[in-house]
Each structure stands twice: as structure tokens, then as C-alpha cells.
Enzyme design. Structure first.
Site, PDB file in Angstrom:
ATOM      1  N   LYS A 184       0.847  -1.201   0.000  1.00 11.99           N
ATOM      2  CA  LYS A 184       0.000   0.000   0.000  1.00 11.99           C
ATOM      3  C   LYS A 184       0.881   1.248   0.000  1.00 11.99           C
ATOM      4  O   LYS A 184       1.873   1.310   0.734  1.00 11.99           O
ATOM      5  CB  LYS A 184      -0.902  -0.033   1.235  1.00 11.99           C
ATOM      6  CG  LYS A 184      -1.918   1.094   1.309  1.00 11.99           C
ATOM      7  CD  LYS A 184      -2.820   0.934   2.547  1.00 11.99           C
ATOM      8  CE  LYS A 184      -3.857   2.043   2.648  1.00 11.99           C
ATOM      9  NZ  LYS A 184      -4.764   1.842   3.815  1.00 11.99           N
ATOM     10  N   SER A 240     -10.186  -0.356   7.077  1.00 10.79           N
ATOM     11  CA  SER A 240      -9.544  -0.289   5.757  1.00 10.79           C
ATOM     12  C   SER A 240      -8.890  -1.570   5.282  1.00 10.79           C
ATOM     13  O   SER A 240      -8.378  -1.622   4.159  1.00 10.79           O
ATOM     14  CB  SER A 240      -8.509   0.838   5.735  1.00 10.79           C
ATOM     15  OG  SER A 240      -9.125   2.096   5.736  1.00 10.79           O
ATOM     16  N   SER A 270      -9.545   2.014   2.909  1.00 12.02           N
ATOM     17  CA  SER A 270      -8.593   2.772   2.140  1.00 12.02           C
ATOM     18  C   SER A 270      -7.560   1.898   1.422  1.00 12.02           C
ATOM     19  O   SER A 270      -6.866   2.394   0.534  1.00 12.02           O
ATOM     20  CB  SER A 270      -7.846   3.736   3.069  1.00 12.02           C
ATOM     21  OG  SER A 270      -7.118   3.035   4.050  1.00 12.02           O
TER      22      SER A 270
END
Lengths: 426, 426
Positions: free
Chosen positions: A71, A164, A140
């Protein structure tokens, strides 16, 4: 199903590489080919470096040659970490985050950075749900969830501050595992909320998720998940049953039924102690701590580049200007008190079964409501989302299991996994 | 004493600036002049930018124009953050840490980065004790403690993972305040140990320390410290009384005597519950968690630049290779259990009085034993070191106060402060 190595799960691929029946270079090529074929639709990557991924000479270790998505709020020595913000476009920090150094030390190879919402906050990514690009993958950790679901990589790292990891895992039909707070070191994570940010993984099976967290954390026992039935399952519709879709509710009740059919007691009585009454306050505490801490953590960005923050993030921070420190402190104290009390309410071999999200991934780009995850993140408990069939739109559904001990929770999840309905295949 | 503005404390200087009787530029010049005069001996700075400090046009706020030193493990947008490591010499990360953005937002000005031990770990700095350069200033926040003690800045930021604020404060004869874990956001701190690293401040009075933490944290109530007597003081010789010097012990007992003379009960009975028995185990847990987490956090440095880590740090990490994750987890669980239990053992308006260090700063560069601080850092409790006279070598001594609530502890410390013997003046 196919001889495409990109379809292999992490444990299967790792075993094949170790056995000499799969060349890590062939696995990487297969993943890169899948990315190339699908990236225009799924858009899971904020940065991709195929040449570097091909050039990597991975060592042996838990991840021997496995491609792992990272990420883009997690620092990488050889790639930018932009946090999906124009403020940090192309920003290179010159070192690997602790978890990236760990995964590379275990033989993992990073083909690129997966798409995140702006600073892992509220503003949507460009990523689309691989099952239907008209729908969100959740966020997210949007790119990590979508890339794993779409067979672009067998493993990816995400972060969870509210929901997330668990929510995008459910929306994309993969396993999302958020271990206990602190199991994976957060060094080199661009942090938003120091008391909530938790690193986790996306994978296509419980065993694969355990392997990933073992490599990232150094907790080697998690690499070998042996299925074991929980002593008891507590069904938790709260705190947000009224926000769940009919399909989401049905999936949860069906999972509970399958657990009972397998001979494990499912308790649907109200939560013990005064926890039922406390759940709303705990969710509110999480919803205060996250933007309050984010406003402090991103003070430099807010001071110097407010015009390049999304309106949603700016508004969330602005709202915190009026909150006294004492209110934040009270929320942290509630968190701390219940982190301790939960141990008396949840047995070590017990699972709390609840929804990871309201239901199927909504249409559009808004990443969905994390209300189903807030309390468990706040309490620093390990939580895992397992796929369980699909809803009326043909998109995946899931269930969330919460426990007290990471290894035990994985064992219970591995026990439940074959009893659930597999996710659709994108 | 003198009209040199560099001798003013933070509150006095701030008030004079606000009243228009002190020009912030004159204050900065006075501090820069003191640095220039003393730097060859004290060596408190890893990086200094006088031109930029002079050019700053600070806004109004809690710190209106005050010079503040920043430990060189904390990111600054306009200066390198080298962590006293050759690996990161000259490294610029392009943004301010949360606490630096906060202090600048409050009108503080950063003239430079204060010297730290390598990664705030075990290897000594070049900094010398301003009272006697043959002695250590303590560490790891060596430069911050020395710069404040030497009147080079009225305030400086440090970090404490074991005893890196309290001990150097005591060795240098200044106030060192480590607020509760998390009061100051750690965003942009090069972290070593995520579950222990705590930001704190050095100042020359309790009120100044409160002002500094108020500005860094947003907890505005800490900016106005009103002295208040504690309800009770518990004298804690444990866990390391046998390691204290005669002078250190005498200073603590004398402080306790002055508290009793002022009419506050001093309880020297053994610690309640089974805490007396637990202290050694808690200190051991801290001593395990710190290098275990440091080894994970610095995995990239260890993988790629092992030859440029100090032998001491390398050895500390190497020793952790053999420690199973489960041992680390057990230490974290002990920490968590006692963080909760302490609330039942220490009243909110109670102070635990103990030593911040063994006694005077030792001769040489080794920064001293943090054993007097380990337990309180582990438990995330607020702790403050106050100067109290000097020892046979003419170097400062101090006492440590530990409490449960930051604002209450500051009030109690401000009450005790005038009852103690001031530190010698360098």
C-alpha cells in the site's frame, strides 16, 4: 482451474517454488501479465516497476519469490511513497519500512505500490472493484484488496485505522486479516492515527494470510495455520445491524447456521457486562480519535498545502479544531479501559462473529461505511474477514471474525473457511 | 542575574515578547551567541542553521518567537534528519514531524537539530555535560538536555524509550518532562520502539515544560501550570536503590524530608499489591521490548548497512535474533496488564517519588543506566525530573516524580520545585 501461476495462492506458490516446480520468475511474469491485462479496468496500482520486479533475485524464506503488493502509505527504498496526495507525488524517502524490509528479507518481491485513498483517509481512489468496475473495491487499502482479488498478486499489505483492511477484503471477496495492534511494526508507515493504525494483509485463503503476517512480523508460528474449531461463537449483530443490507444479514445468519450445524455453540444472547450499551460510545470514540490524531499527524501538510488536501480531509480536520484535547483524552481512556475489560468478556478460544461491511460493495467510488469495524480496531483485537458467497448484484459478501489471540483466530478462521461459500471469481 | 535574554525561561521570554519588551530577533541572537561561544565545548547540535533562524518570521501563539531545539531523530522539512547515523547523513525527508509543525504553528523557531545517540539508542553522542565537559550529559536526548541547561535555547524536544528524557535532564540540571505516551503525536519521529517511544521536553522550570508540551500536543491546559500540593507522596527506592550513588540517595531522602516538612504525607511503605515483586519483571520487559522492536524497525538499515551500525546497536539486535516472538508478546502483555493495574494502586492526586538516575553524570561519554526510568516508560505514565542540588563532583542531582495525570503531575511538580535546591549554573 488453470495452470496460470497467477491463480496460485501464496502457500501453494511458495511450496511449488521450494519444490522446484515453479520458477519465481515465471510467477512474477504471470502476475505482471495479469496486471497488464487488467490494469486499465481495475487500476489497483499507484506505481508499478515491472523491470525491477523482473530483476529481483529473491532469497529463500517464508515468501521465497512471492510477489507482494505494498500500500502506497508504506515507505519503499526504491519506489516513491505518494500517499495518493499531490503534496507527496514522487516522494522518495530512501529506506524501506520495517514491514517491507521484513517481507524482502523473507524472499518477497515488490512489483509496485497499491492504490490507497489520500493518506489512507476518506477521499476515494481510482481503483475499481474487479468483480464489477462500476462498484467500489472499498478503501482505504483499495488497491491491495483489488489486486489480490483479481489474481494480480497472491499477497498485499494494507493498513486499517477504522475498517480499511476488513471492508475492502469483503467487498472484493478475499481474506483480509488485521492482526492485533503492533504485531507488525509500523516503522516507515506514513501514520495517520498512532493509536489505531494497524498493518494487515490481503490473501486468498486464511493460511495465505497467516503466512503473510508471519513474514511481516517475525511471528513464525502464524506461518503454519492448523484449522481448529472455536469453543464457542458469539453472534454480534451490533452495533449497526440496522445499517446492514438484507443480503449482508442473510449471509451472516447463514454462516452462523453452518457453524451450529458443525456442532459449535452459537450464542446470540446480548453482549455480556454492559458492553452492549458501550458499543455506540466505543464506535464514537474511534470516530473521534482517527480525525483528531490525523489532524495532528498531518499538521505540516495542513499548514503548507491545505489547498492540495481533499475537501473531505480538510473538513474532517477543520471539525477537530473545536474539539478540546480533554475530549480526545477521554476517548483514549475509554479505549484503554475496554481494551482491558474485553479480556474478561471474550474467552481466548471464543470467536465473535459479525459483519465486515454492510453488504455488497456499493456502486460508485465512495468506499463505504467502516462502522462495522470501528470498535474492533479501537480495541486492538485481531480480526479477519472471510468471503461468503455473493449478493443480488453478484458481488462478494463476507463475514468478520474477531478474537483475542492471533494464532487462535487464524485456526478458527481456517476451520470455518471450507464451511462457507467461496467468493465469485472475477 | 543578567540581562542576557538567553537566560530567560520560556514563559518569561514569551511574556516579554508578548508585552513588546523583548524582540524575538534579539532573543534568537542571544541564543545564537551563546551557542557560538559554547559549541566547541558542549557540542549540543548535530545541525545548526543560524541564517534560517534569523530569517524566520514567527507567528503568535503559545511559543511566540521562542527558539526550540529539535532532537535529530525528528523530521524537519528544511533541515536534515540524520539520527546520528552515517547511514542517514544529510537525509532530508521534506516534511515536518507532527510536533515540529505544531511548535512552528505556535510561533516557535527551530535553530537546529540537537545531538542524539545513534537512532536514539546505545552509542554515545559527541555532546558533553555543560557543567563539566569531562562528563556525559546523559542520553539519548543528549543535545536537547545540554542545550537547555547551557542557556543555548529555553526549550528543546527529546524522546524517551527507556530513560532518554529524564536521565539527561537530571545529569544536566534541568527539568525533563515525559508526558503520558501519545500526548504528543509521534508522526515524523524516526521510530525505534513503537510501544515505548514517547516525545517529551527539556526546560528550565516546570511551567516552561508545561508550556512546551501544551504547544507540541495541543493540550492547552498544560500551558498554565498552577502549583498544587499532592495529596500523598509515595517514596519509591525500588527497583534499583542498590545502584544509586550515596549522593543520589541522599538527595532523594532530603527531597522527601522537605515534602514532609511542608505537611504532605510521605509514605515509604512497600509498594501496594504485588507491584514490589513485579518491578524487576517490568524492567526486564522494557529491556526486551526496546531492542526487539528496534531490530524490526531498523530492519532496512540492518539488512543494507550493518557495517555502518555501531557495534553496540548491532550486538543488541543480534541478541534479539534468538528471542521468539512469543517472548516479546509476553512482555507486551505484562506491560498491558500493569498499565491497567497501576490505576488501582496510584491515586490520581498521588505522586510517586523516585530517582531519575543513579546520581551525578558519570565521567566519560557512556550515557548512564536507564534502569531508574524503564518501568515508568513501560507503563506510559507521565514522569518529570526536577533538579535538586549537586553531588560531590559539583554536578547536578535530581528527583523524579511519576503520576497518573499530566496536568496534575505538573501542578504537583510546580509545588515541589521551589522547595528543592536549584541546580548549579554552568
Amino acid at each position: 482451474m488453470t495452470s496460470d501461476p497467477a491463480r496460485l495462492g501464496a502457500v501453494a506458490a511458495r511450496d511449488a517454488i521450494r519444490a522446484g516446480t515453479l520458477d519465481p520468475a515465471a510467477l512474477m511474469e504471470a502476475c505482471l501479465a495479469r496486471i497488464a491485462a487488467r490494469d486499465a479496468v481495475v487500476r489497483a496500482w499507484d506505481f508499478l516497476d515491472p523491470a525491477q520486479a523482473r530483476a529481483a533475485r529473491p532469497g529463500r524464506g517464508l515468501l521465497s519469490g512471492l510477489p507482494v503488493g505494498v500500500k502506497d502509505v508504506i515507505e519503499t527504498a526504491d519506489m516513491p511513497t505518494a500517499c495518493a496526495s499531490a503534496i507527496h507525488a514522487g516522494r522518495r524517502t530512501g529506506r524501506d519500512a520495517a514491514c517491507v524490509a521484513a517481507l524482502r528479507g523473507a524472499g518477497g518481491v515488490v512489483p509496485g505500490k497499491t492504490a490507497t485513498t489520500e493518506f489512507a483517509g476518506y477521499h476515494p481512489t481510482v481503483t475499481r472493484n474487479p468483480h464489477n468496475p462500476a462498484h467500489t473495491p472499498g478503501g482505504s487499502s483499495s488497491g491491495s484488496a483489488a489486486a489480490v482479488a483479481d489474481y494480480q498478486v497472491p499477497l498485499a499489505i494494507g493498513t486499517q485505522t477504522a475498517g480499511s483492511v476488513l471492508r475492502p477484503a469483503a467487498f472484493c471477496g478475499v481474506v483480509g486479516f488485521k492482526p492485533s495492534f503492533g504485531v507488525i511494526d509500523t516503522g516507515g508507515l506514513f501514520h495517520f492515527s498512532a493509536s489505531l493504525d494497524t498493518l494487515g494483509v490481503f490473501a486468498r485463503s486464511v493460511a495465505d494470510a497467516g503466512l503473510g503476517v508471519a513474514a511481516l512480523s517475525g511471528w513464525s508460528a502464524l506461518a503454519e495455520v492448523r484449522p481448529a474449531a472455536p469453543a464457542r461463537v458469539r453472534l454480534i449483530p451490533a452495533p449497526s445491524w440496522h445499517l446492514a443490507s438484507d443480503a449482508g444479514r442473510a449471509a451472516l445468519m447463514e454462516a452462523a447456521g453452518r457453524i451450529a450445524d458443525a456442532g459449535v455453540a452459537v450464542d446470540d444472547s446480548p453482549l455480556p457486562g454492559d458492553m452492549a450499551d458501550a458499543l455506540a460510545a466505543l464506535a464514537d470514540a474511534q470516530a473521534l480519535i482517527q480525525p483528531y490524531e490525523g489532524r495532528r499527524a498531518l499538521a505540516w501538510e495542513r499548514t503548507h498545502h491545505a489547498d492540495r488536501l481533499s475537501p473531505a480531509l480538510r473538513a474532517a480536520f477543520d471539525a477537530m479544531d473545536a474539539v478540546p484535547f480533554e475530549d480526545y483524552r477521554a476517548a483514549r481512556q475509554l479505549q484503554s479501559a475496554w481494551q482491558h475489560r474485553i479480556a474478561a468478556l471474550m474467552a481466548p478460544d471464543e470467536v465473535w462473529l459479525t459483519l465486515p461491511a454492510a453488504g455488497e460493495a456499493p456502486e460508485g467510488t465512495a468506499t463505504g461505511d467502516p462502522v462495522f469495524n470501528r470498535v474492533w480496531t479501537l480495541l486492538h483485537l485481531p480480526a479477519i474477514s472471510l468471503p461468503h458467497g455473493h449478493g443480488p448484484a453478484g458481488l462478494p459478501l463476507g463475514v468478520q471474525m474477531v478474537g483475542r489471540h492471533d494464532a487462535t483466530l487464524l485456526a478458527h478462521a481456517a476451520w470455518l473457511e471450507p464451511r462457507l461459500t467461496p467468493a465469485p471469481v472475477p
